[in-house]
Design an enzyme around this catalytic site. Structure first.
Site, PDB file in Angstrom:
ATOM      1  N   LEU A 462      41.148 -17.931  78.875  1.00 33.34           N
ATOM      2  CA  LEU A 462      41.369 -17.039  80.009  1.00 33.34           C
ATOM      3  C   LEU A 462      40.191 -16.054  80.073  1.00 33.34           C
ATOM      4  O   LEU A 462      40.283 -14.916  79.597  1.00 33.34           O
ATOM      5  CB  LEU A 462      42.702 -16.305  79.811  1.00 33.34           C
ATOM      6  CG  LEU A 462      43.455 -15.832  81.034  1.00 33.34           C
ATOM      7  CD1 LEU A 462      44.803 -15.266  80.639  1.00 33.34           C
ATOM      8  CD2 LEU A 462      42.695 -14.850  81.885  1.00 33.34           C
ATOM      9  N   GLU A 464      36.828 -15.517  82.756  1.00 29.66           N
ATOM     10  CA  GLU A 464      36.100 -16.029  83.918  1.00 29.66           C
ATOM     11  C   GLU A 464      34.594 -16.118  83.676  1.00 29.66           C
ATOM     12  O   GLU A 464      33.935 -17.040  84.167  1.00 29.66           O
ATOM     13  CB  GLU A 464      36.389 -15.166  85.156  1.00 29.66           C
ATOM     14  CG  GLU A 464      37.779 -15.368  85.751  1.00 29.66           C
ATOM     15  CD  GLU A 464      38.911 -14.741  84.944  1.00 29.66           C
ATOM     16  OE1 GLU A 464      38.619 -13.946  84.027  1.00 29.66           O
ATOM     17  OE2 GLU A 464      40.092 -15.037  85.221  1.00 29.66           O
ATOM     18  N   HIS A 534      46.192 -10.522  94.465  1.00 27.97           N
ATOM     19  CA  HIS A 534      46.334 -11.953  94.741  1.00 27.97           C
ATOM     20  C   HIS A 534      46.027 -12.269  96.197  1.00 27.97           C
ATOM     21  O   HIS A 534      46.404 -13.321  96.689  1.00 27.97           O
ATOM     22  CB  HIS A 534      47.760 -12.446  94.408  1.00 27.97           C
ATOM     23  CG  HIS A 534      48.106 -12.335  92.965  1.00 27.97           C
ATOM     24  ND1 HIS A 534      48.575 -11.189  92.394  1.00 27.97           N
ATOM     25  CD2 HIS A 534      48.010 -13.240  91.954  1.00 27.97           C
ATOM     26  CE1 HIS A 534      48.777 -11.377  91.099  1.00 27.97           C
ATOM     27  NE2 HIS A 534      48.439 -12.611  90.806  1.00 27.97           N
TER      28      HIS A 534
END
Ligand SMILES: Cc1ncc(C[n+]2csc(CCOP(=O)(O)OP(=O)(O)O)c2C)c(N)n1
Ligand SMILES: [Mg+2]
Length: 734
Positions: A462, A464, A534
């Site tokens: 996890l 990026e 999101h």
């Protein structure tokens, strides 16, 4: 497979027996090591002189690091192993075969600078023939790329067929070389070990048991910041020692023989396939951080004096004399000789031609494969009508998945990774049919691991920056990583790699290296409850980055054709997929076949019209379409709707043609208004098409805030059909 034996690659002019007390080196080897170290220092001294004469514009030295680096350099294999060195690694580069002239050509910014053609500062090493991969200035970004590079070695070893050159796509222009036992070298200073990407790379190298040699050159300072401020407890070796699979070693890096012995063991460990090695060398920094720094401001005289006593060149000189390996006269002769050689190289460099000023746009993108060309234009295979009704119309999610599947079948170099993209990391659950598998939080990669195996489709940690950094390293070696960032809102940890690395590599290395990776990103709002983390957009940050292609499809067919172009082309591509459009009824289409492509930079006229032009993309396409239909119904106004489809490059011709016909234009997008993508389009229309306009250019976009969770507030923030409609009414009435 080549031997794993590690021998220095210096050929002795006079054969002399290797000696146990010199770690198996001959006296001739030792003299050659001294020569390389002295040469390194002389080049630094010459550059400092040139800087004072204003013939070069920056200087950063390798002084004090020479013993450690020459020891590493003579044990590694240029053009076979891979190198991600940092700016103090002059000694390593010389030992690998970089010439003084090549170094000095970069210092003056010459056109013939092998590293960058005059684009990067001195000591930003890059040498395609030697496998020295272009380095940048940001500290620590090299680590994750080195991880990807090591993964590529392993991948090609397991899939040798993938290395085959194939005509017609990026593979035509990418030679792959691999051996199966190559080592990937990566280095940094003590301060840089504070960067998160350093730790991410240790995590992956350890977990994947990668063939990497990490070197930390600890000169106890990061510009003016001492090591105990950067590193808890002041010693990086103590902090990293629990990473599994590593071979660890700590050494006095001013001692040639000790460094040599440590590297010999470390390199044998890595080349033997046992895992990564970590060498922590204690070195000195006698010339301040760079010529722009004066260490007297933060280091007292006594400390600096102590450091000088450890100067590796003085130490080694004394050693050679005391062992009777060479005498003063020969050393002086060598010094004069090297001084002359460096002087000669400097004279040539200073006289070398500069790059032509108008070449600045060269190599932002592939000079060989243009994704806007008709090569990337194919027709969809239209299924016959009975099939069509039986097969049904596919969603954007279906057709992205279909494209990935088709391309993976066609091109063995494609690997897919990211967070949750695998069907199931614990493969036995799939094998035993205990689980069905996930394949992405939006299921875009579903079934790919099951179809192509876990070494081609896998979950990343996890992290990026790791996803993009590793992809960059893999792509540099010739793989085609198609990686996923789960939500655009979480792209920021990868920002360094996305802004300073991936899109810059071809340009900054003057086409010496390239990394045409594809970064798929789920983006956008209208989710009802997606909220601030999101639902955001932000594409203009990446269209503002030269070297990066940016694609933003609005429907299933375009997503399929554009993704295929992204994969087959030779440039880095950011592929933005709107989450709300993944499964929308709007824009569904039948499967267009395994070779359907749409060239970049070709807008689509979604709806022809003659009164007003709307320029848009992504989720605003269906919204603008509804607004246009209402304008037709209620105002008898004919609106031309242009879907840009790709944002960099974008189709200026389509915009200009339409505006010249309608004379009224609205630019609409989901991202926030101010400094957004539409600002550039509006400014260009105002500047270039002013005479065509019958009304000011209008924009519709999100409010200049974040996206809220509560749906009513979200609706207020994001542009709606009614906002587009109202803007069209105003434009029509102007
Ligand atoms: C990401 C980033 N932050 C800051 C800088 C400015 N900078 C360049 S070198 C350096 C210190 C590096 O220290 P260290 O890693 O110990 O290497 P050394 O120069 O001492 O060999 C800094 C802060 C940079 N280049 N990149
Ligand atoms: Mg340092």
């Amino acid at each position: 497979m080549a031997t794993t034996k590690t021998e220095p690659k210096i050929t002795a002019a006079v054969p002399v027996e290797p000696q146990e007390k010199y770690c198996g080196l001959t006296p001739q080897h030792l003299i050659e090591i001294y020569r390389l170290m002295y040469q390194s220092r002389k080049i630094d001294d010459r550059e400092i002189m040139l800087k004072r004469q204003q013939k070069i514009f920056f200087q950063i030295s390798g002084a004090g690091h020479e013993a450690l680096l020459v020891a590493a350099g003579i044990l590694l294999r240029p053009g076979y192993d891979w190198f991600y060195p940092y700016y103090r690694d002059r000694g390593l580069c010389l030992a690998l075969g970089y010439t003084p002239l090549e170094m000095l050509l970069q210092a003056v910014g010459a056109a013939d600078d092998v590293a960058s053609g005059g684009r990067q500062m001195p000591s930003h090493w890059s040498h395609p023939k030697l496998n020295i991969v272009t380095g940048s200035s940001p500290t620590g970004t090299q680590f994750l790329q080195a991880v990807g590079c090591a993964e590529a070695s392993r991948y090609f070893n397991h899939h040798p067929g993938a290395a085959t050159k194939v005509e017609g796509d990026y593979r035509q222009f990418k030679d792959v070389n691999f051996h199966g036992d190559e080592v990937v070298y990566v280095s940094c200073g003590d301060g840089t070990t504070s960067q998160g990407e350093f730790w991410e790379s240790l995590n992956s190298a350890s977990n994947l048991k990668l063939p990497m040699l990490f070197v930390v050159e600890d000169n106890e300072y990061a510009i003016s910041v001492p090591v105990e401020v950067n590193t808890a407890g002041g010693n990086i070796s103590k902090l990293v020692q629990d990473f599994p699979n590593f071979h660890f070693a700590e050494v006095d890096g001013t001692d040639v023989l000790a460094s040599y012995a440590i590297f010999k063991t470390a390199i044998e460990y890595v080349r033997g396939g046992h895992g990564p090695a970590f060498v922590h060398g204690h070195v000195i920094r006698p010339y301040s951080h760079s010529l722009s720094d004066d260490e007297k401001l933060y280091r007292p005289e006594a400390e600096r004096k102590l450091e000088i006593e450890r100067d590796p060149i003085t130490r080694f000189r004394k050693f050679l004399l005391s062992e009777g390996i060479i005498d003063e006269a020969k050393l002086n002769e060598m010094a004069l000789d090297l001084t002359d050689q460096v002087q000669d190289a400097a004279d040539k460099a200073v006289a070398a031609p500069f790059p032509k000023p108008d070449t600045y746009m060269q190599y932002l993108y592939s000079p060989k494969l243009d994704p806007t060309s008709p090569k990337f234009e194919t027709e969809p295979i239209r299924p016959s009508l009975p099939n069509r009704s039986a097969g049904g119309e596919k969603t954007m999610a279906d057709l992205i998945n279909a494209c990935l599947k088709d391309e993976m079948k066609r091109d063995q170099r494609i690997v897919i990774f990211g967070e949750d993209v695998a069907d199931c990391s614990r493969e036995e659950y799939l094998r035993e049919k205990q689980v069905k598998g996930k394949g992405g939080v939006f299921k875009l990669t579903t079934g790919l691991q099951s179809a192509f195996g876990a070494d081609r489709v896998f979950n990343s940690p996890l992290a990026e920056a790791s996803i993009v950094g590793r992809a960059t390293g893999m792509a540099t070696r010739g793989l085609k990583p198609v990686v996923e960032i789960q939500f655009f809102d979480y792209i920021w940890p990868a920002m360094h790699q996305l802004r300073n690395e991936l899109p810059t590599i071809r340009w900054r290395s003057n086409n010496g290296f390239s990394c045409p990776a594809v970064i798929r990103v789920a983006i956008g709002g209208y989710l009802t409850g997606g909220a601030i983390y999101h639902s955001q957009c932000g594409e203009s940050i990446f269209t503002h980055t030269p070297g990066m292609r940016v694609v933003f499809p609005s429907n299933a067919l375009d997503a399929n054709g554009l993704l295929r172009t992204a994969i087959r082309c030779d440039d880095p591509v950011m592929f933005l997929e709107h989450k709300r459009l993944y499964r929308e009824t709007f824009g569904r289409a039948p499967y267009p076949g395994p070779d359907y492509m749409i060239p970049f930079g070709k807008a689509k006229v979604v709806r022809a019209g003659h009164d007003i032009t709307v320029i848009t993309y992504g989720a605003l396409v269906p919204r603008a379409l509804q607004a246009a239909q209402r304008m037709e119904r209620e105002h008898n106004a004919s609106v031309e709707l242009i879907d840009l489809r790709t944002l960099n490059p974008y189709d200026w011709e389509a915009i200009a043609n339409s505006v010249s016909k309608t004379h009224r234009v609205l630019v609409a997008h989901e991202d926030t208004l101010s400094w957004g993508y539409g600002a550039e389009i509006a400014a260009r229309i105002a500047g270039d098409l002013f005479d065509e306009l019958d009304a000011p250019v209008k924009r519709v976009a999100a409010k200049d805030t974040f996206v809220a969770y509560q749906p009513q507030v979200e609706d207020e923030i994001l542009p709606q059909v009614n906002d587009v409609y109202k803007a069209l009414v105003e434009l029509a009435g102007y």
